[in-house]
Each structure stands twice: as C-alpha cells, then as structure tokens.
Design an enzyme around this catalytic site. Structure first.
Site, mmCIF file in Angstrom:
data_model
loop_
_atom_site.group_PDB
_atom_site.id
_atom_site.type_symbol
_atom_site.label_atom_id
_atom_site.label_comp_id
_atom_site.label_asym_id
_atom_site.label_seq_id
_atom_site.Cartn_x
_atom_site.Cartn_y
_atom_site.Cartn_z
ATOM 1 N N TYR A 1 0.828 -1.207 0.000
ATOM 2 C CA TYR A 1 0.000 0.000 0.000
ATOM 3 C C TYR A 1 0.873 1.272 0.000
ATOM 4 O O TYR A 1 0.632 2.205 -0.788
ATOM 5 C CB TYR A 1 -0.905 -0.034 1.231
ATOM 6 C CG TYR A 1 -1.879 1.108 1.356
ATOM 7 C CD1 TYR A 1 -3.050 1.142 0.588
ATOM 8 C CD2 TYR A 1 -1.660 2.156 2.243
ATOM 9 C CE1 TYR A 1 -3.959 2.184 0.716
ATOM 10 C CE2 TYR A 1 -2.558 3.202 2.380
ATOM 11 C CZ TYR A 1 -3.711 3.210 1.613
ATOM 12 O OH TYR A 1 -4.607 4.249 1.737
ATOM 13 N N LYS B 1 1.137 4.185 -2.866
ATOM 14 C CA LYS B 1 0.797 5.582 -2.593
ATOM 15 C C LYS B 1 2.003 6.506 -2.824
ATOM 16 O O LYS B 1 1.845 7.652 -3.238
ATOM 17 C CB LYS B 1 0.249 5.721 -1.172
ATOM 18 C CG LYS B 1 -1.113 5.029 -0.972
ATOM 19 C CD LYS B 1 -2.171 5.620 -1.890
ATOM 20 C CE LYS B 1 -3.570 5.121 -1.584
ATOM 21 N NZ LYS B 1 -4.594 5.697 -2.491
HETATM 22 P P1 NAI Z 1 -13.249 2.631 1.078
HETATM 23 O O1 NAI Z 1 -12.762 1.233 1.153
HETATM 24 O O2 NAI Z 1 -14.315 3.081 2.031
HETATM 25 O O3 NAI Z 1 -13.747 2.949 -0.416
HETATM 26 C C1 NAI Z 1 -12.966 2.605 -1.525
HETATM 27 C C2 NAI Z 1 -13.711 2.854 -2.801
HETATM 28 O O4 NAI Z 1 -12.888 2.410 -3.892
HETATM 29 C C3 NAI Z 1 -15.027 2.089 -2.907
HETATM 30 O O5 NAI Z 1 -15.987 2.910 -3.543
HETATM 31 C C4 NAI Z 1 -14.680 0.911 -3.820
HETATM 32 O O6 NAI Z 1 -15.788 0.477 -4.596
HETATM 33 C C5 NAI Z 1 -13.640 1.564 -4.729
HETATM 34 N N1 NAI Z 1 -12.788 0.606 -5.420
HETATM 35 C C6 NAI Z 1 -12.054 -0.397 -4.891
HETATM 36 N N2 NAI Z 1 -11.417 -1.084 -5.860
HETATM 37 C C7 NAI Z 1 -11.737 -0.488 -7.036
HETATM 38 C C8 NAI Z 1 -11.408 -0.723 -8.405
HETATM 39 N N3 NAI Z 1 -10.612 -1.738 -8.768
HETATM 40 N N4 NAI Z 1 -11.941 0.090 -9.345
HETATM 41 C C9 NAI Z 1 -12.774 1.100 -8.994
HETATM 42 N N5 NAI Z 1 -13.138 1.369 -7.732
HETATM 43 C C10 NAI Z 1 -12.617 0.586 -6.757
HETATM 44 O O7 NAI Z 1 -11.956 3.543 1.197
HETATM 45 P P2 NAI Z 1 -11.736 5.044 1.748
HETATM 46 O O8 NAI Z 1 -11.256 4.947 3.133
HETATM 47 O O9 NAI Z 1 -12.892 5.888 1.435
HETATM 48 O O10 NAI Z 1 -10.471 5.466 0.867
HETATM 49 C C11 NAI Z 1 -10.570 6.220 -0.338
HETATM 50 C C12 NAI Z 1 -9.167 6.584 -0.801
HETATM 51 O O11 NAI Z 1 -8.492 7.301 0.229
HETATM 52 C C13 NAI Z 1 -8.304 5.359 -1.118
HETATM 53 O O12 NAI Z 1 -7.466 5.648 -2.221
HETATM 54 C C14 NAI Z 1 -7.477 5.209 0.140
HETATM 55 O O13 NAI Z 1 -6.274 4.542 -0.125
HETATM 56 C C15 NAI Z 1 -7.263 6.658 0.525
HETATM 57 N N6 NAI Z 1 -6.933 6.860 1.920
HETATM 58 C C16 NAI Z 1 -7.787 6.488 2.922
HETATM 59 C C17 NAI Z 1 -7.432 6.712 4.248
HETATM 60 C C18 NAI Z 1 -8.327 6.339 5.381
HETATM 61 O O14 NAI Z 1 -7.898 6.501 6.521
HETATM 62 N N7 NAI Z 1 -9.544 5.888 5.164
HETATM 63 C C19 NAI Z 1 -6.146 7.322 4.585
HETATM 64 C C20 NAI Z 1 -5.340 7.691 3.462
HETATM 65 C C21 NAI Z 1 -5.739 7.463 2.188
#
Ligand code: NAI
Length: 247
Positions: free
Chosen positions: A155, A159
C-alpha cells in the site's frame, strides 16, 4: 453562480467513504458528477443521493485496474457531457500483511488498483484535457506513502508511486494549463479504517497531533479547493490532511 457550475467531474471509488464525500461536495458546488465504483449499485447509491439533494449525477461501474473500461467511460463522458474538467482518482484498496507473509497476489492487487488504476484514468483523460487546455487532476495518496507503515509495504509503495506520478504528470501537463495535485489523508474514519483493532487505533491517536481521526468531509474540502479556480496556480503538490501526522 456556484463555483463548479458547468464543470464535469469524475470521481472513482465513490460508492462510500472519502470518494462519496468528495462526489457529494463537488456536486454541491455545482459540478455534474460521474460517480464510479466497482459495482453499479454502489455508484447508483451515491448518484441518487446527489440527485435527491438537487444536484446532477450519473453512475457507472468501472474497475480502474482495467484500462479498456476506464477509456470507454472517459470517451462516453466526453460525448455526453461535452467536457471533462475534474478527475479525482480516489479508488483504493488495502491488502495488509507483514513483508515476509505478503503474497505476490497481495502485492499485485494493490499496485494494480492504487497505482496502475490512477495511471489508467490519467492516461485516458489526458487527451481530452490537453485539447481543452484546461483541467484539474486530483490523486488521493496517503500519509503512509510519505512516512511508510509496517504491514503495508504494498500500500505504501503504491501511494508513494502516486506521488511520483502526480509530480511527473504535473510537469508534463503544465504547458497545457492542467493542474495535477495529490491529497494525502492521514487516518480517516471510513470502512477502510473501521476494522483496525482498538489497541492499534489508540496507538494511532497518540501519533496525531490534533488527537482525532479525520472525517471524509475534511478530505473532500481540500479536494474541492484543488478542483476550483482558487487553486489555478498550484500544481505538483501534495496537500496533507492528516491532523499534523507528517510535518
Ligand atoms: P473505502 O474502502 O471506504 O472505499 C474505496 C472505494 O474504492 C469504494 O468505492 C470501492 O468500490 C472503490 N474501489 C475499490 N477497488 C476499485 C477498483 N478496482 N476500481 C474502482 N473502484 C474501486 O476507502 P476510503 O477509506 O474511502 O479510501 C478512499 C481513498 O483514500 C483510497 O485511495 C485510500 O487509499 C485513501 N486513503 C484512505 C485513508 C483512510 O484513513 N480511510 C487514509 C489515506 C488514504
């Protein structure tokens, strides 16, 4: 007039969490949203919430790891909406494990979605944006892409890769008036962090100067700034939304 009136925005991974908050925020500022997620039901759910709130949105199922799917969506969006003004690469996954236990599949899956998926979307959008001589690309990276994190080599590498990709593309597209930036959230309360064991959460809180997890809306607010004309002179930057974790 709303700040993003007449702008078309694509947000990947917008069925829940941070992506959903970003889609709702951009729509609230007048943008027409193309809400994408891996399942059409997930994308529809967010698109319906936008329409119910008086905004404009449509839903599409796209796996960002598949270039052909991304390319079709981008072409279709250009044909139906006339322009693509804002691209938010938010889709991301985790497959955590310690290095010695990390499988080839866990490495490949995370790199395919988080890094190649971001490249695929930028690559498919770039022709349209270059012809328009305008556009905003916002990539969601992570604080751990800068700091590293035990148990997340795949991961964190993905990133960190997104940051290098952001800066390179920012340089390439700057002559065409396209701004490319990244947002690096810290620990945000979403499904992705909900499963963390309590002791890990407690440890985390100690490393966050502001002493709390962030909210998806904290990230959406910064994305909205980077999508707006207020950020026209900012490109190639990584804005941290992490309660002060990395400074
Ligand atoms: P989440 O797991 O709640 O949502 C992820 C979204 O990505 C979902 O809508 C899912 O359908 C979609 N997704 C997954 N694989 C996919 C694919 N192959 N093609 C298209 N869509 C796909 O995650 P969250 O927490 O909302 O994270 C969103 C972004 O923020 C991610 O890139 C994550 O790495 C980043 N992030 C999140 C943090 C956190 O603490 N939640 C911290 C730092 C970054």
């Amino acid at each position: 007039m709303l700040p993003l009136e007449n702008k078309t925005a694509i947000v990947t991974g917008a069925s829940r969490g941070i992506g959903r908050a970003i889609a709702l925020r951009l729509a609230g500022e007048g943008a027409t949203l193309v809400v994408t997620a891996t399942s059409v039901e997930g994308a529809r759910n967010t698109a319906s919430a936008i329409v119910e709130a008086g905004g404009k949105a449509r839903a599409a199922a796209v796996n960002v790891a598949e270039f052909s799917q991304v390319d079709s969506l981008l072409k279709e969006t250009k044909d139906t909406e006339g322009s693509i003004d804002i691209l938010v690469n938010n889709a991301g996954i985790t497959r955590d494990n310690l290095l010695l236990r990390m499988s080839q599949e866990q490495w490949d899956e995370v790199l395919a979605v988080n890094l190649k998926g971001t490249f695929n979307c930028i690559r498919a959008a770039s022709k349209v944006l270059m012809k328009q001589r305008a556009g905003k690309i916002i990539n969601i990276t992570s604080v751990v892409g800068v700091m590293g994190n035990a148990g997340q080599a795949n991961y964190c590498a993905s990133k960190a890769g997104v940051i290098g990709l952001t800066k390179s593309v920012a340089r390439e597209l700057a002559p065409r008036n396209i701004q490319v930036n990244a947002v690096a959230p810290g620990f945000i309360a979403t499904d992705m962090t909900a499963d963390l064991p309590e002791d890990v959460k407690d440890g985390l809180l100690g490393s966050i100067p502001l002493g709390r997890l962030g909210e998806a809306r904290d990230v959406a607010a910064v994305v909205s700034f980077l999508a707006s004309p207020d950020s026209d002179y900012i490109t190639g930057q990584v804005l941290h939304v992490d309660g002060g974790m990395a400074m």
